[in-house]
Design an enzyme around this catalytic site. Structure first.
Site, short mmCIF file in Angstrom:
data_model
loop_
_atom_site.label_atom_id
_atom_site.label_comp_id
_atom_site.label_asym_id
_atom_site.label_seq_id
_atom_site.Cartn_x
_atom_site.Cartn_y
_atom_site.Cartn_z
N GLU A 161 -9.63 -9.84 -7.95
CA GLU A 161 -8.64 -8.77 -7.80
C GLU A 161 -7.52 -8.90 -8.83
O GLU A 161 -7.05 -7.88 -9.36
CB GLU A 161 -8.09 -8.80 -6.36
CG GLU A 161 -9.16 -8.40 -5.35
CD GLU A 161 -8.77 -8.64 -3.89
OE1 GLU A 161 -7.61 -9.04 -3.63
OE2 GLU A 161 -9.63 -8.43 -3.02
N ASN A 185 -1.88 -0.14 7.30
CA ASN A 185 -1.40 -1.49 7.61
C ASN A 185 -0.55 -2.11 6.50
O ASN A 185 -0.40 -3.32 6.42
CB ASN A 185 -2.56 -2.40 8.05
CG ASN A 185 -3.60 -2.58 6.97
OD1 ASN A 185 -3.45 -2.07 5.85
ND2 ASN A 185 -4.66 -3.30 7.28
N LYS A 218 0.84 -1.20 0.00
CA LYS A 218 0.00 0.00 0.00
C LYS A 218 0.89 1.26 0.00
O LYS A 218 2.10 1.19 0.24
CB LYS A 218 -0.92 -0.04 1.22
CG LYS A 218 -1.94 -1.19 1.17
CD LYS A 218 -2.85 -1.14 2.39
CE LYS A 218 -3.90 -2.24 2.35
NZ LYS A 218 -4.81 -2.18 3.52
N HIS A 273 -1.81 -5.51 1.46
CA HIS A 273 -3.12 -6.13 1.19
C HIS A 273 -2.88 -7.55 0.70
O HIS A 273 -1.89 -7.82 0.01
CB HIS A 273 -3.86 -5.36 0.09
CG HIS A 273 -5.05 -6.10 -0.45
ND1 HIS A 273 -6.28 -6.05 0.16
CD2 HIS A 273 -5.18 -6.94 -1.51
CE1 HIS A 273 -7.13 -6.84 -0.52
NE2 HIS A 273 -6.48 -7.38 -1.53
N TYR A 298 -12.25 -2.14 -3.49
CA TYR A 298 -12.81 -2.17 -2.14
C TYR A 298 -14.33 -2.12 -2.13
O TYR A 298 -14.93 -1.68 -1.13
CB TYR A 298 -12.22 -1.03 -1.31
CG TYR A 298 -10.80 -1.30 -0.84
CD1 TYR A 298 -10.51 -2.42 -0.05
CD2 TYR A 298 -9.74 -0.45 -1.17
CE1 TYR A 298 -9.22 -2.68 0.39
CE2 TYR A 298 -8.44 -0.71 -0.73
CZ TYR A 298 -8.19 -1.82 0.04
OH TYR A 298 -6.92 -2.08 0.49
P1 IDP Z 1 -7.98 -6.91 5.25
O1 IDP Z 1 -7.12 -5.90 4.51
O2 IDP Z 1 -7.21 -7.55 6.39
O3 IDP Z 1 -8.63 -7.90 4.34
P2 IDP Z 1 -10.58 -5.61 5.47
O4 IDP Z 1 -11.54 -5.78 6.60
O5 IDP Z 1 -10.92 -6.23 4.16
O6 IDP Z 1 -9.13 -6.08 5.98
O7 IDP Z 1 -10.39 -4.05 5.27
C1 IDP Z 1 -9.72 -3.56 4.14
C2 IDP Z 1 -8.80 -2.45 4.56
O8 IDP Z 1 -9.58 -1.36 5.03
C3 IDP Z 1 -7.88 -2.78 5.73
O9 IDP Z 1 -6.70 -3.45 5.32
C4 IDP Z 1 -7.58 -1.42 6.28
O10 IDP Z 1 -6.60 -0.75 5.48
C5 IDP Z 1 -8.91 -0.70 6.08
N1 IDP Z 1 -9.75 -0.79 7.28
C6 IDP Z 1 -10.51 -1.82 7.68
N2 IDP Z 1 -11.16 -1.57 8.82
C7 IDP Z 1 -10.81 -0.30 9.14
C8 IDP Z 1 -11.15 0.56 10.25
O11 IDP Z 1 -11.90 0.20 11.15
N3 IDP Z 1 -10.56 1.80 10.24
C9 IDP Z 1 -9.72 2.22 9.26
N4 IDP Z 1 -9.38 1.44 8.21
C10 IDP Z 1 -9.91 0.20 8.16
MG MG Z 2 -10.08 -7.62 2.90
#
Ligand code: IDP
Ligand code: MG
Length: 149
Positions: free
Chosen positions: A126, A112, A9, A115, A49
């Site tokens: 994807e 984080n 990212k 992805h 997304y």
């Molecule tokens: P993942 O990346 O582990 O699959 P997902 O729930 O699919 O997690 O969420 C996609 C991305 O959205 C996350 O990697 C993170 O960058 C962002 N995200 C998810 N939940 C939150 C939140 O509560 N606050 C801010 N960003 C979030």
């Molecule tokens: Mg996800």
């Protein structure tokens, strides 16, 4: 062989972590079948997304993912989808185990670093969204005989 979509990212790119992340993927034994750096267009980010439309973090997420260059990858190997999720670690870096990319390199959920596709269906969707067939390479790694029984 199983393929998954992985992305460094924009925070990972800006923080100079591309090499370390690629190294972990390569050292695991997975093959990098495709790779490119792009500034993801907003429309593509929204499609990527789409499952999160309506959530409170959705707009911030789209803004963030399109805020700077990211590195898109197709990673290939036996069990690559679930193994890459494990290598990435829990979504919230605060919960991600040490030794995982998010556990070692991140602090907050919205930053984080990486992805990884969460299922076979997501991986197929994807990969097709971010790469054409011609951009994905088929080749053998020299160590495959030692990685697989
Ligand atoms: P993942 O990346 O582990 O699959 P997902 O729930 O699919 O997690 O969420 C996609 C991305 O959205 C996350 O990697 C993170 O960058 C962002 N995200 C998810 N939940 C939150 C939140 O509560 N606050 C801010 N960003 C979030
Ligand atoms: Mg996800």
């Amino acid at each position: 062989m199983e393929r998954t979509f992985v992305m460094v990212k924009p925070d990972g790119v800006q923080r100079g972590l591309i090499g370390k992340i690629l190294q972990r993927i390569e050292e695991k034994g997975f093959k990098i079948a495709a790779m490119k750096m792009t500034l993801m267009p907003v429309e593509k980010a929204k499609e990527h997304y789409a499952e999160h439309v309506g959530k409170k973090f959705y707009q911030d997420l789209v803004d963030f993912i399109t805020s700077g260059p990211s590195v898109s990858l197709v990673v290939e190997g036996r069990g690559a989808i679930s193994a890459m999720r494990k290598l990435n670690g829990a979504t919230n870096p605060a919960d991600a185990a040490p030794g995982t990319l998010r556990g070692d390199f991140g602090i907050e959920t919205g930053r984080n670093v990486v992805h990884g596709s969460d299922s076979a269906a997501s991986a197929a969707r994807e990969i097709a969204l971010h790469f054409s067939d011609a951009e994905i390479a088929s080749y053998k790694r020299i160590d495959e005989a030692w990685l697989y029984e």
